[in-house]
Design an enzyme around this catalytic site. Structure first.
Site, mmCIF file in Angstrom:
data_model
loop_
_atom_site.group_PDB
_atom_site.id
_atom_site.type_symbol
_atom_site.label_atom_id
_atom_site.label_comp_id
_atom_site.label_asym_id
_atom_site.label_seq_id
_atom_site.Cartn_x
_atom_site.Cartn_y
_atom_site.Cartn_z
ATOM 1 N N ASN A 7 0.865 -1.181 0.000
ATOM 2 C CA ASN A 7 0.000 0.000 0.000
ATOM 3 C C ASN A 7 0.902 1.232 0.000
ATOM 4 O O ASN A 7 1.506 1.555 1.025
ATOM 5 C CB ASN A 7 -0.898 -0.028 1.243
ATOM 6 C CG ASN A 7 -1.729 1.226 1.397
ATOM 7 O OD1 ASN A 7 -1.775 2.061 0.486
ATOM 8 N ND2 ASN A 7 -2.368 1.375 2.542
ATOM 9 N N TRP A 8 0.974 1.880 -1.141
ATOM 10 C CA TRP A 8 1.888 3.033 -1.271
ATOM 11 C C TRP A 8 1.346 4.290 -0.604
ATOM 12 O O TRP A 8 2.061 5.274 -0.472
ATOM 13 C CB TRP A 8 2.162 3.296 -2.752
ATOM 14 C CG TRP A 8 3.242 2.422 -3.313
ATOM 15 C CD1 TRP A 8 3.532 1.136 -2.986
ATOM 16 C CD2 TRP A 8 4.204 2.802 -4.304
ATOM 17 N NE1 TRP A 8 4.614 0.692 -3.705
ATOM 18 C CE2 TRP A 8 5.034 1.687 -4.522
ATOM 19 C CE3 TRP A 8 4.431 3.971 -5.032
ATOM 20 C CZ2 TRP A 8 6.094 1.717 -5.439
ATOM 21 C CZ3 TRP A 8 5.470 3.999 -5.950
ATOM 22 C CH2 TRP A 8 6.291 2.880 -6.139
ATOM 23 N N LYS A 9 0.085 4.272 -0.234
ATOM 24 C CA LYS A 9 -0.543 5.457 0.378
ATOM 25 C C LYS A 9 -0.295 6.692 -0.508
ATOM 26 O O LYS A 9 -0.275 6.555 -1.725
ATOM 27 C CB LYS A 9 -0.038 5.634 1.813
ATOM 28 C CG LYS A 9 -0.184 4.342 2.627
ATOM 29 C CD LYS A 9 0.086 4.522 4.088
ATOM 30 C CE LYS A 9 -0.099 3.181 4.806
ATOM 31 N NZ LYS A 9 0.073 3.286 6.245
ATOM 32 N N HIS A 91 -9.418 1.384 5.273
ATOM 33 C CA HIS A 91 -8.134 1.615 5.952
ATOM 34 C C HIS A 91 -8.338 2.623 7.086
ATOM 35 O O HIS A 91 -9.111 3.564 6.951
ATOM 36 C CB HIS A 91 -7.097 2.136 4.957
ATOM 37 C CG HIS A 91 -5.695 2.064 5.486
ATOM 38 N ND1 HIS A 91 -5.225 2.967 6.402
ATOM 39 C CD2 HIS A 91 -4.694 1.188 5.259
ATOM 40 C CE1 HIS A 91 -3.973 2.646 6.710
ATOM 41 N NE2 HIS A 91 -3.624 1.571 6.027
ATOM 42 N N GLU A 93 -6.624 4.990 8.000
ATOM 43 C CA GLU A 93 -6.358 6.386 7.609
ATOM 44 C C GLU A 93 -7.571 6.987 6.908
ATOM 45 O O GLU A 93 -7.845 8.180 7.049
ATOM 46 C CB GLU A 93 -5.090 6.431 6.734
ATOM 47 C CG GLU A 93 -3.853 6.146 7.586
ATOM 48 C CD GLU A 93 -2.672 5.539 6.844
ATOM 49 O OE1 GLU A 93 -2.677 5.533 5.595
ATOM 50 O OE2 GLU A 93 -1.753 5.062 7.537
ATOM 51 N N GLU A 161 -5.009 -4.556 10.826
ATOM 52 C CA GLU A 161 -3.997 -3.516 10.965
ATOM 53 C C GLU A 161 -4.251 -2.737 12.253
ATOM 54 O O GLU A 161 -5.054 -1.781 12.248
ATOM 55 C CB GLU A 161 -4.052 -2.556 9.770
ATOM 56 C CG GLU A 161 -3.747 -3.206 8.445
ATOM 57 C CD GLU A 161 -3.169 -2.206 7.451
ATOM 58 O OE1 GLU A 161 -2.138 -2.529 6.862
ATOM 59 O OE2 GLU A 161 -3.729 -1.112 7.285
ATOM 60 N N GLY A 167 3.065 2.462 10.767
ATOM 61 C CA GLY A 167 4.072 3.508 10.625
ATOM 62 C C GLY A 167 4.812 3.839 11.907
ATOM 63 O O GLY A 167 5.559 4.823 11.961
ATOM 64 N N SER A 203 3.829 -1.925 10.278
ATOM 65 C CA SER A 203 5.281 -1.996 10.495
ATOM 66 C C SER A 203 5.889 -3.331 10.087
ATOM 67 O O SER A 203 6.821 -3.820 10.726
ATOM 68 C CB SER A 203 5.633 -1.661 11.954
ATOM 69 O OG SER A 203 5.260 -0.324 12.260
ATOM 70 N N GLY A 224 3.002 -1.056 4.213
ATOM 71 C CA GLY A 224 3.005 0.353 3.859
ATOM 72 C C GLY A 224 4.391 0.808 3.456
ATOM 73 O O GLY A 224 4.865 0.548 2.350
ATOM 74 N N GLY A 225 5.074 1.479 4.374
ATOM 75 C CA GLY A 225 6.353 2.122 4.060
ATOM 76 C C GLY A 225 7.366 1.225 3.374
ATOM 77 O O GLY A 225 8.045 1.657 2.428
HETATM 78 P P1 13P Z 1 3.331 0.579 7.547
HETATM 79 O O1 13P Z 1 3.819 -0.731 6.946
HETATM 80 O O2 13P Z 1 4.038 1.767 6.993
HETATM 81 O O3 13P Z 1 3.298 0.508 9.031
HETATM 82 O O4 13P Z 1 1.798 0.734 7.055
HETATM 83 C C1 13P Z 1 0.919 -0.309 7.213
HETATM 84 C C2 13P Z 1 -0.333 0.023 6.507
HETATM 85 O O5 13P Z 1 -1.098 0.872 6.918
HETATM 86 C C3 13P Z 1 -0.628 -0.705 5.258
HETATM 87 O O6 13P Z 1 -1.914 -0.465 4.806
#
Ligand code: 13P
Length: 245
Positions: A7-9, A91, A93, A161, A167, A203, A224-225
């Site tokens: 997930n590149w956000k 999600h 977010e 999640e 993050g 993470s 994510g990251g």
């Molecule tokens: P991180 O891997 O950056 O913690 O993000 C997880 C996430 O929200 C994937 O959707």
């Protein structure tokens, strides 16, 4: 088969599409399904680069309706038209930044199915909820409120999640992850009538992926990251190789 989804956000410019090339040409871990979910501005570029590769392409959100006067929104049909096979919905977010309720998320899952997409439905508790001993109840309520009738393993994936793990570099203990995944699996067998894959997200990095992906009931990862760099994403995918589904 384990699913490793990136997930590149809200990250990535046109130049970042080269990461898709790097994922495409790298040796593919056997028995692992890969999915990249770039921002909408990169979907078309990724679709071209990943065509025929077997690597899936996903959107990060969709509107519940197919079209209409909704400035700035994207429909599931538009994502499918751009080459997506999946879409992330619910999600944390989105829930926090955009006030999305379970009812809204549920409508988005239905929109995904209407457009022929696999929905990746995210659930998870906040730190305050975890500390109050409410993690299982929060996740159960999110599933009850956002999984529509007609769910099955072919068109729905759940991502657990924990909000506090996203993050932050923090991850739940193995026992905590297994406990929530088992609860989700049990609830989903009731709702879908069959096992539905449950990903862990929060993470996930190359350094902890093998341990996390080996936990019973962890059917993959939503990353994510660490998905922004092809090398890290592929290292996580490699950690999934050879593990029981
Ligand atoms: P991180 O891997 O950056 O913690 O993000 C997880 C996430 O929200 C994937 O959707």
């Amino acid at each position: 088969m384990k699913l490793i989804a990136g997930n590149w956000k809200m990250n990535g410019l046109q130049a970042s599409a080269a990461e898709a090339d790097a994922v495409r040409v790298a040796p593919r871990p056997r028995g692992v399904e890969l999915l990249l979910c770039p921002p909408a501005t990169l979907l078309a570029a990724f679709a071209g680069r990943l065509a025929g590769s077997g690597i899936g392409l996903g959107g990060q959100d969709c509107h519940a309706l197919a079209s209409g006067a909704h400035t700035g929104d994207l429909s599931a049909e538009m994502l499918a038209d751009a080459g997506a096979s999946h879409v992330i919905v619910g999600h944390s977010e989105r829930r926090m930044d955009h006030g999305e309720t379970d009812a809204i998320v549920r409508a988005k899952v239905q929109a995904a199915w209407r457009a022929g997409l696999v929905a990746i439905l995210c659930v998870g508790e906040t730190l305050a909820q975890r500390e109050a001993g409410q993690a299982l109840a929060v996740v159960a309520a999110q599933l009850a409120g956002s999984v529509p009738p007609g769910a099955n393993a072919a068109r729905l994936v759940i991502a657990y999640e924990p909000v506090w793990a996203i993050g932050s570099g923090l991850t739940p203990t193995p026992e905590q992850i297994v406990e929530v995944h088992q609860a989700i699996a049990g609830q989903m067998r009731g709702l879908a009538g069959e096992p539905v894959r449950v990903l862990y997200g929060g993470s996930v990095k190359p350094g902890n992926a093998a341990e996390l992906l080996a936990l019973p009931g962890v059917d993959g990862a939503l990353v994510g990251g660490a998905s922004l760099k092809a090398g890290d994403f592929l290292a996580i995918a490699a950690a999934a190789q050879g593990q029981t589904p």
